[in-house]
Design an enzyme around this catalytic site. Sequence first.
Site, PDB file in Angstrom:
ATOM      1  NE  ARG A 169     -38.779 -12.612  12.345  1.00 59.14           N
ATOM      2  CZ  ARG A 169     -40.000 -13.187  12.323  1.00 59.14           C
ATOM      3  NH1 ARG A 169     -40.444 -14.270  11.866  1.00 59.14           N
ATOM      4  NH2 ARG A 169     -40.947 -12.251  12.757  1.00 59.14           N
TER       5      ARG A 169
ATOM      6  CB  THR B 295     -32.702 -15.289   4.897  1.00 58.47           C
ATOM      7  OG1 THR B 295     -32.929 -16.059   5.895  1.00 58.47           O
ATOM      8  CG2 THR B 295     -32.031 -13.896   5.446  1.00 58.47           C
TER       9      THR B 295
ATOM     10  CD  GLU C  73     -34.355 -22.341  15.944  1.00 58.61           C
ATOM     11  OE1 GLU C  73     -35.157 -23.075  15.469  1.00 58.61           O
ATOM     12  OE2 GLU C  73     -33.623 -21.238  15.166  1.00 58.61           O
TER      13      GLU C  73
ATOM     14  CD  GLU D  92     -40.247 -10.787   8.994  1.00 59.52           C
ATOM     15  OE1 GLU D  92     -39.953  -9.402   9.187  1.00 59.52           O
ATOM     16  OE2 GLU D  92     -41.390 -10.982   9.412  1.00 59.52           O
TER      17      GLU D  92
END
Length: 519
Positions: free
Chosen positions: A15, A19, A82, A17
């Site tokens: 994700r 890492t 995904e 925002e």
Amino acid sequence: MASADRNYDVFLSFRGEDTRKNFSDHLYTTLIANGIHTFRDSEELDKGGDIASELSRVIQKSRIFIIIFSRNYATSKWCLNELVKITERMTQKESTIHPVFYHVNPSEVRHQSGSYGEAFSNYEKDADLEKENIVKWRAALTQVGNLSGWHVDNQYESEVLIGITNDIIRRLNREPLNVGKNIIGMSFHLEKLKSLMNIESNEVCVVGISGIGGIGKTTIAKAIYNDISYEFHGSCFLKNVRERSKDNTLQLQQELLHGILRGKCLKVSNIEEGLKMIKNCLNSKKVLVVLDDVDALKQLEYLAEEPEWFSTKSIVIITTRDKRFLTQYGKHVSYEVEKLNEEESIELFSRWAFKQNLPQEAYRNLSYHIIEYAKGLPLALKVLGSFFLGKTRSQWKEALHKLEKIPHIEIQNVLKISYDGLNDIEKGIFLDIACFFEGEDKEVVSRILHNVSIECGISILHDKGLITILENKLEMHNLIQQMGHEIVRQECPKEPGKWSRLWDPEDVYRVLTKNTVRN
């Protein structure tokens, strides 16, 4: 996005925002620097939640999937879709999934509780969202959440990064060149170098990497070698050419042939024979050759004297302190390694001095004084950081007082601060290695010196960053080795016979023939 036609060793799912600017970026950089071909999407990963067909093809062409489960991972439909595609790929035996639980309890992922439960509560309120998708997402999270993986909680992230990288290397059955730990800014160097290389050209591409000693030329060359060597019919990294060409030319030829022939090593009985074999091999194969630390054409006379020896589409990378040599050799592109900026310097120093990315608050001002003295030289930052690790504020101030008396340009004297912190036995061991045993087997050196403190001394030198131990051999950066030589010379600058150690054959000959050995 990178081409979907390429096969990838590792696919990173994360994700953005959470890492993108920390753990995921550090992991990607470390994997790439170790020659592990890794995919990550360079764009934001929302895009309406639909997986592009190109990305689906990338997933099909990837071998290992690292899923970084962070707090907001489940809030992204893109990430969840995904993940479903990845779990479908998991049915094929040659692929594996390895989760990383980043400040998230695995049970939250398995059972969709905590922040994951909140995300699904919001999804279930959305009347337009097909329930079939929610079922697939929950199943994928449960399946991968039950797999063993890595945990990032209160431990040093660098330790987890090293563990993941070493595990991936073992799984890929690879032995990349060692680039060391705590590398900073490597992804920038790799992108810059690859943009300079015209790999698609039918010509030989010669790339010169230049800069002062200790700036990181060899480390960068190792990283780019790890990253692109798989694209060539043969590849070889010849280290320390300047020094080794004096009396080890035959060994250098053997190493070069070994790399070009993909592990098949022909026995070379003499230099002239080796030269003929090298010319034949270089002229018939697309190869990658790195010539590390070269400053004169004479050093390449029996190895790769000119670019015309190489076949088309080959790449020759040369590291040197002398940019004039690159012009003489016939370089096509040049890359001068710049010193680290302040932000990079403080991060590198902090990783060695505090084992974290920023200084401890109590040492913040003292750390910035050291950054000023190191002037962005990575080797100096590493050695000084290792030296200050675990020391008290008063010890820091005492060492800084010494630094204030040393001119900025005298980097060797900056490095000598670490030497001055050794006791007499440790200093003796350091000088012995610098003068006689660099590159030698650790056990052999221990037996020769036959000192009860040798094991402890070597360990201390290693911890302080003054030596490295690779495959049980003692190695020392040439800048640090030169510092050791200079320390011995200063015992009596004009009379080698009064030095405590002699390592240069010419000095030995003069001392013995003139009978100037000290009593």
